[in-house]
Design a protein around this motif. Sequence first.
Motif, PDB file in Angstrom:
ATOM      1  N   ILE B 121     101.951  -4.164 122.253  1.00 34.27           N
ATOM      2  CA  ILE B 121     101.037  -3.264 123.016  1.00 34.27           C
ATOM      3  C   ILE B 121     100.993  -2.193 121.604  1.00 34.27           C
ATOM      4  O   ILE B 121     100.536  -2.176 120.278  1.00 34.27           O
ATOM      5  CB  ILE B 121     100.966  -2.708 123.662  1.00 34.27           C
ATOM      6  N   PHE B 124      99.484  -4.882 117.931  1.00 37.16           N
ATOM      7  CA  PHE B 124      98.318  -4.332 117.982  1.00 37.16           C
ATOM      8  C   PHE B 124      97.479  -2.807 117.650  1.00 37.16           C
ATOM      9  O   PHE B 124      96.818  -2.706 117.200  1.00 37.16           O
ATOM     10  CB  PHE B 124      97.756  -4.548 119.178  1.00 37.16           C
ATOM     11  N   TYR B 258      94.311  -5.015 122.531  1.00 38.69           N
ATOM     12  CA  TYR B 258      94.955  -4.086 122.182  1.00 38.69           C
ATOM     13  C   TYR B 258      94.272  -3.226 123.655  1.00 38.69           C
ATOM     14  O   TYR B 258      94.820  -2.840 124.199  1.00 38.69           O
ATOM     15  CB  TYR B 258      95.005  -2.540 121.316  1.00 38.69           C
TER      16      TYR B 258
END
Lengths: 603, 603
Positions: B121, B124, B258
Amino acid sequence: MQNTVESIPQEKSLGSVCDLPLPPELELEMEQEILEEIYKHSEVSSSQYGINFFIIGLFLLLACSIQVVGVSEKDLKIFLIIPMLIQVLWMLWYILRNSTKKSGQKEKDVHAGARWLRCGISFFALTTTAMDALNLGYFVGYRDCMPLADAVYPVAHFIHTSFQVYFLWFHSQDVIKSYKTLERFGLIHSVFTNLLLWASAVTTESKHQLIEHLGRLSSLGFVNISVDEIKPLCNCTTGICHEFSKGIYYIYPFNIEYHILASAMLYVLWKNVGNHMKHHGNKRSFNLHGVAIGTILGLVVLAVTIGAAFIYISRIGRSKTSSESALTIYYWYSIIVLFAMSLASVIGLILYKMENKPTVQGHSPSIKLDANLLVCAASGSWITSWGAILALMFAGSYQMYTWFNLPYSVLVIIQKYVQNIFIIDYLYCEDEHHILDDIEIPIPIFPSEAMLFENHTAIEAFTEEVKEEKDKDGYIGNILEDNIVEKNSSEYNAKNNPTDNGNEKDKTKSLQPPDNPTSSNKLQDSPRFRKVILKNLTIFLFLCNVSLWIPPAFGCRPQYDNGLEVSVYGFSPWIILVDIALPFSIFYRMHSVYSLFDVYCKI
Amino acid sequence: MQNTVESIPQEKSLGSVCDLPLPPELELEMEQEILEEIYKHSEVSSSQYGINFFIIGLFLLLACSIQVVGVSEKDLKIFLIIPMLIQVLWMLWYILRNSTKKSGQKEKDVHAGARWLRCGISFFALTTTAMDALNLGYFVGYRDCMPLADAVYPVAHFIHTSFQVYFLWFHSQDVIKSYKTLERFGLIHSVFTNLLLWASAVTTESKHQLIEHLGRLSSLGFVNISVDEIKPLCNCTTGICHEFSKGIYYIYPFNIEYHILASAMLYVLWKNVGNHMKHHGNKRSFNLHGVAIGTILGLVVLAVTIGAAFIYISRIGRSKTSSESALTIYYWYSIIVLFAMSLASVIGLILYKMENKPTVQGHSPSIKLDANLLVCAASGSWITSWGAILALMFAGSYQMYTWFNLPYSVLVIIQKYVQNIFIIDYLYCEDEHHILDDIEIPIPIFPSEAMLFENHTAIEAFTEEVKEEKDKDGYIGNILEDNIVEKNSSEYNAKNNPTDNGNEKDKTKSLQPPDNPTSSNKLQDSPRFRKVILKNLTIFLFLCNVSLWIPPAFGCRPQYDNGLEVSVYGFSPWIILVDIALPFSIFYRMHSVYSLFDVYCKI
């Protein structure tokens, strides 16, 4: 913890464990775990099968709706007949297989398939059978120019309905324990067959409503499109085909409810495969003592609803002024009813907060499903309501009556919001005799087995005593729990106070209600009073939900008729949206009726 | 059972119980139950809030997409800024509130928010930040004629992203235990804010793809519509606005991932509120020993994919023949890769059946969510695939290359079907040191505490011994479990055979592997061999899923370009369907990559 993890070598596998002879306990435990793994396995693969089967059916429905070349209604009907017959065969196999088992061996989920639910589905099945008969009658009238599939379909549907009702009546509480992939696949197939039949009925009904709506619009001079329902290309030989066709559309709402309800019951069965039931059977009490006010108010709403729906249907589309007056009356009626319902739910929630009831610990899938269905079905009308509110914000010019749309939409959102919380809170409530069971367990600090036993027998003695008293006076029963707790705490004090060595006789005496009558009355009255209010609120909400089911199910669709949203979003986007959302909204009312009945029995 | 139910009077209520002083144990128990009830209560009301908030956002998106008069992109951006800022405020409050707590007081769900997930994460989020910078750069170029909202939006989004990544990095494993409505509402607000940002990104991306597709079609002479992207009505002052705009569309796929990933992680947090964690922390091992074949094959697929995607994008829409050849190459490539992947999953499933691993008993919400997300996301491509298969059945005439559509679509369905079962089966697998824990518990029939203790110490002694051996030879570790079980059963025999009175020393000796080298080798090799195969299969599937994510994310859409489905269902219905289904299909690949990584670490 870090240390224990590291002390275990990384390179190891369980496979090897299974290759060696194991002690019997280990073998049993592993067998159970493997069984659970197989449940998981067949759960995933069966649900994936169901989704794929459903997608194919939906594509055929879509293709028929947008009139793709190469697909006709006939193909769709043939496609629907096949899974229905497969389901019938599967149910036959299941019933025959289970008939050999003794009833003692079968585990049941008492939360699932309540008697009134089975009665409900039987009623809807009856109306569906009537629809099949009408469909067959319609076919007879036009038999020269209709495909044979139109005759086979109602017959197959009738057979399917009969078997399914029998199956749900006798097996809807079954908990399938042993490893059975065929059961899982059969159940999920049945769930999605019913969902497809539901989707097919919803599509037909929506098309019919749309045609009626366009007819109204063109009679008012709004649009120039004239769309007629596709009729067979020959003359009706019986002379009553039109009546048959009209009758069919009045029964459609029941047919739609039947299929969604059947699929929900089958889904609970599917979810229950391999479950461990923790709850014991509980007898639901249903009586109508002291709920006169709620019932009368509810019946008034029902009567007013029938009047409002009748006025709406008879006036809408006649002329511009009669349409407007119909809409105004309908909005006023809805606003008042929705406001009253919201108020009732809020009062119910406040009473709930005051009661502080504990919740069910291990949730049955059927309770969880009920809660999820309520929230998901409510989303349908939340979509149309937010659409209306935003349309009011975007639009430049307004008709007078469209302003009623704002409070109406806001109240629809609020009413479902609070009613859902009310219903779900009470659905998750522990049944009251479970509480009693719980109360038997907690014991004073430093319990010995002897003390526990003493305690238990004292409670039993007291329960008997109160029961006898209750037989004399029907209303004294609710003091039972006060006294049990009081007894617990008084016993607790007695045990911790070694100077007080009262014998068994004295103890039983100390269990009598306190002498001071005013304080005991206050204690007894307050919860009883709350309970009466709650029962009244629930029956009122019950009847209101029954009422609110009627107008949309029988063709009152202000979302079509008020013209505001259509002018903002355009005809097709809004109509598609309403056609998808409205069936959920109608289903919501029906489902909240079931759930409120459940809540009523629990109070 | 019937009797116990009847012995309890019907008229009673719990309210009264709470009005009296209770023994402390009972009070504690009821307090916990009441807390649970409040969790349930706030769970329902917060999820209803989230759904309503999401519906409003979707309506605004819809209104912008169908260009409703009165709504502009500017309104949508302003609407999105507000919930983002509310979420930032909420996260700030949560972080500050939690910073005062000691880490020992916090309960964690180790299944949620794994380190590699947080790394993913963060990556992203970095790309998303780059997109915000490009958006800002684009605004600077056109600052004279663009509304201010277009500058505020990327700034707000950047702030939102930074806080959210910080929050998820440090708090994604939190289990909120005390009664906190604000936490529930904040989390569900965050979930749906991210979902709205995801939906907004998907809409923008779909619009862009559609415009590109229409451009291709008109260049091939199929259609006469020419749709251009809406550009600002002034000149670019920086001269690199076009490059910025192009860069933005290359980053969109990452931005989409994301937001969906963030909302999934936040949802797990929300689901975990008030949960009781039963699992202990476990250290995941990640090493690449002996997976050369799987890795090489996977990398070959990756290279071929990049080649195929490049050919597709560069050839499609140039001319009729080059389009056809691009489609043919793409279909051939996909069919081969999908077939290999399906085969790998099936082999994995067979190996799974052979291993008979037990499943996790109390499931963490994050595992359940993973499984549900996989099945739901797979539905996206099942919809487009069944659409293609049925279109082939309905269509009258065919292009040569459209026939490739049939095996391609069938393989897409099968591949996701078997891969899901493979992943979910292994995700639900009990971790291996849990098994070890389990093995310590089962003991011979008629266990005494002394025996249990003896057994336990013997296992500990043996574990130490094997650990020492393992330090010498890295591969001997996997015989550990065989021997523990053998030891269990041999001890069991010893206990039941009173003549055999071996002392502690003898017992430890009997724990040594059997003397017969061939049989013991067979026992050791078979599971290790299986494990090596499994690891190879998983890494191969991992890399294949990474590969298959690339073409659709960067614009290879044969569902648009092959023209068959569009001709059968019509342009709008099919494009709307693909635009809804494709984002799920892309998300599926990304999510299965995460899950396969998880599976790899578990094997």
